[in-house]
Motif scaffolding. Structure first.
Motif, PDB file in Angstrom:
ATOM      1  N   ASP A  54      12.056  10.050   4.088  1.00  0.00           N
ATOM      2  CA  ASP A  54      12.541   9.486   2.838  1.00  0.00           C
ATOM      3  C   ASP A  54      11.875   8.162   2.466  1.00  0.00           C
ATOM      4  OD1 ASP A  54      14.320  11.609   2.452  1.00  0.00           O
ATOM      5  OD2 ASP A  54      15.836  10.660   3.712  1.00  0.00           O
ATOM      6  N   VAL A  55      10.932   7.701   3.281  1.00  0.00           N
ATOM      7  CA  VAL A  55      10.176   6.484   2.964  1.00  0.00           C
ATOM      8  C   VAL A  55       9.329   6.779   1.726  1.00  0.00           C
ATOM      9  CG1 VAL A  55       8.253   5.055   3.776  1.00  0.00           C
ATOM     10  CG2 VAL A  55      10.148   5.564   5.307  1.00  0.00           C
ATOM     11  N   PRO A  56       9.268   5.859   0.765  1.00  0.00           N
ATOM     12  CA  PRO A  56       8.498   6.117  -0.462  1.00  0.00           C
ATOM     13  C   PRO A  56       7.050   6.519  -0.181  1.00  0.00           C
ATOM     14  CG  PRO A  56       9.765   4.096  -0.684  1.00  0.00           C
ATOM     15  CD  PRO A  56       9.894   4.542   0.749  1.00  0.00           C
ATOM     16  N   GLU A  57       6.558   7.443  -0.977  1.00  0.00           N
ATOM     17  CA  GLU A  57       5.196   7.953  -0.826  1.00  0.00           C
ATOM     18  C   GLU A  57       4.164   6.831  -0.931  1.00  0.00           C
ATOM     19  OE1 GLU A  57       2.278  10.664   0.039  1.00  0.00           O
ATOM     20  OE2 GLU A  57       4.446  10.939   0.159  1.00  0.00           O
ATOM     21  N   SER A  58       4.448   5.802  -1.732  1.00  0.00           N
ATOM     22  CA  SER A  58       3.504   4.693  -1.880  1.00  0.00           C
ATOM     23  C   SER A  58       3.281   3.973  -0.542  1.00  0.00           C
ATOM     24  CB  SER A  58       3.995   3.704  -2.936  1.00  0.00           C
ATOM     25  OG  SER A  58       5.260   3.167  -2.570  1.00  0.00           O
ATOM     26  N   VAL A  59       4.313   3.882   0.278  1.00  0.00           N
ATOM     27  CA  VAL A  59       4.187   3.249   1.593  1.00  0.00           C
ATOM     28  C   VAL A  59       3.324   4.115   2.500  1.00  0.00           C
ATOM     29  CG1 VAL A  59       5.448   2.502   3.650  1.00  0.00           C
ATOM     30  CG2 VAL A  59       6.374   2.019   1.380  1.00  0.00           C
ATOM     31  N   VAL A  60       3.573   5.419   2.481  1.00  0.00           N
ATOM     32  CA  VAL A  60       2.790   6.354   3.296  1.00  0.00           C
ATOM     33  C   VAL A  60       1.325   6.310   2.891  1.00  0.00           C
ATOM     34  CG1 VAL A  60       2.476   8.790   3.905  1.00  0.00           C
ATOM     35  CG2 VAL A  60       4.781   7.839   3.727  1.00  0.00           C
ATOM     36  N   LEU A  61       1.053   6.313   1.596  1.00  0.00           N
ATOM     37  CA  LEU A  61      -0.329   6.252   1.113  1.00  0.00           C
ATOM     38  C   LEU A  61      -1.007   4.948   1.525  1.00  0.00           C
ATOM     39  CD1 LEU A  61       0.037   7.808  -2.452  1.00  0.00           C
ATOM     40  CD2 LEU A  61      -1.071   8.821  -0.456  1.00  0.00           C
ATOM     41  N   MET A  62      -0.282   3.834   1.460  1.00  0.00           N
ATOM     42  CA  MET A  62      -0.841   2.548   1.852  1.00  0.00           C
ATOM     43  C   MET A  62      -1.240   2.567   3.331  1.00  0.00           C
ATOM     44  SD  MET A  62       0.880  -1.216   1.868  1.00  0.00           S
ATOM     45  CE  MET A  62       1.957  -0.685   3.165  1.00  0.00           C
ATOM     46  N   LEU A  63      -0.381   3.135   4.163  1.00  0.00           N
ATOM     47  CA  LEU A  63      -0.688   3.221   5.592  1.00  0.00           C
ATOM     48  C   LEU A  63      -1.930   4.086   5.833  1.00  0.00           C
ATOM     49  CD1 LEU A  63       2.937   3.639   6.936  1.00  0.00           C
ATOM     50  CD2 LEU A  63       1.421   1.707   7.413  1.00  0.00           C
ATOM     51  N   LYS A  64      -2.008   5.207   5.136  1.00  0.00           N
ATOM     52  CA  LYS A  64      -3.166   6.103   5.291  1.00  0.00           C
ATOM     53  C   LYS A  64      -4.454   5.432   4.815  1.00  0.00           C
ATOM     54  CE  LYS A  64      -0.669  10.456   5.184  1.00  0.00           C
ATOM     55  NZ  LYS A  64      -0.410  11.712   4.435  1.00  0.00           N
ATOM     56  N   GLU A  65      -4.370   4.660   3.728  1.00  0.00           N
ATOM     57  CA  GLU A  65      -5.539   3.933   3.229  1.00  0.00           C
ATOM     58  C   GLU A  65      -6.054   2.937   4.254  1.00  0.00           C
ATOM     59  OE1 GLU A  65      -4.286   2.127  -0.406  1.00  0.00           O
ATOM     60  OE2 GLU A  65      -4.340   4.015  -1.518  1.00  0.00           O
TER      61      GLU A  65
END
Length: 170
Positions: A54-65
């Motif tokens: 449920d963590v926002p997708e923007s946080v997940v994308l930032m980590l992947k970047e």
């Protein structure tokens, strides 16, 4: 969370830098003020972060970047084994049992909430795991909600709504 060049952990906000987002500081001052989670860009590619689904997708994308491997799921204890970091929500309980299940490589627990009541701080301190949260993230929302409640109270919005729904308005 990510490690900044100076070794500080952040999800985008540092009072020192004056940016908006999330701050991550050690809760217990017995930890060094700045601890490096990653030593090099090569090392970053190997780091696994478990994030609540449920963590926002923007946080997940930032980590992947930032070259983190991100694994998402609902049960940290069962699905987070081997993670170097955890991004959790207030609804996730992070206790000794969960820390044991994740493993001894766990370095940081980042809570996307103002507090850290859901994390066993004593156990984390024993294991030298840093705890981070998002202080002040709800300040504007609480202020807006307070103003809305004051307006609703002063203009009797709830009573008016009830009156209309019962068909008493003519």
């Amino acid at each position: 969370c990510h490690a900044l060049g100076n070794g500080e952990f952040s999800l985008g906000h540092s009072k020192d830098r004056g940016e908006r987002g999330f701050t991550h500081k050690a809760r217990d001052r017995s930890y060094p003020e700045k601890t490096s989670f990653l030593s090099s860009k090569e090392d970053m590619k190997k780091r696994l972060v478990f994030a609540n689904k449920d963590v926002p997708e923007s946080v997940v994308l930032m980590l992947k970047e930032r070259h983190y491997q991100v694994k998402q799921g609902k049960n940290i204890g069962r699905e987070g084994k081997g993670a170097d970091g955890i991004v959790c929500l207030l609804t996730d309980t992070i206790d000794k049992k969960v820390m044991d299940a994740v493993g001894p490589q766990l370095k940081i627990i980042s809570n996307m909430a103002s507090g850290t009541d859901n994390i066993d701080a004593k156990e984390a301190k024993k294991r030298k795991i840093q705890i981070a949260n998002t202080p002040g993230v709800l300040v504007e929302v609480v202020a807006e909600h307070t103003v809305a409640l004051l307006l609703a109270l002063s203009r009797r919005v709830v009573q008016g709504d009830s009156f209309v729904r019962k068909g008493q308005y003519k």
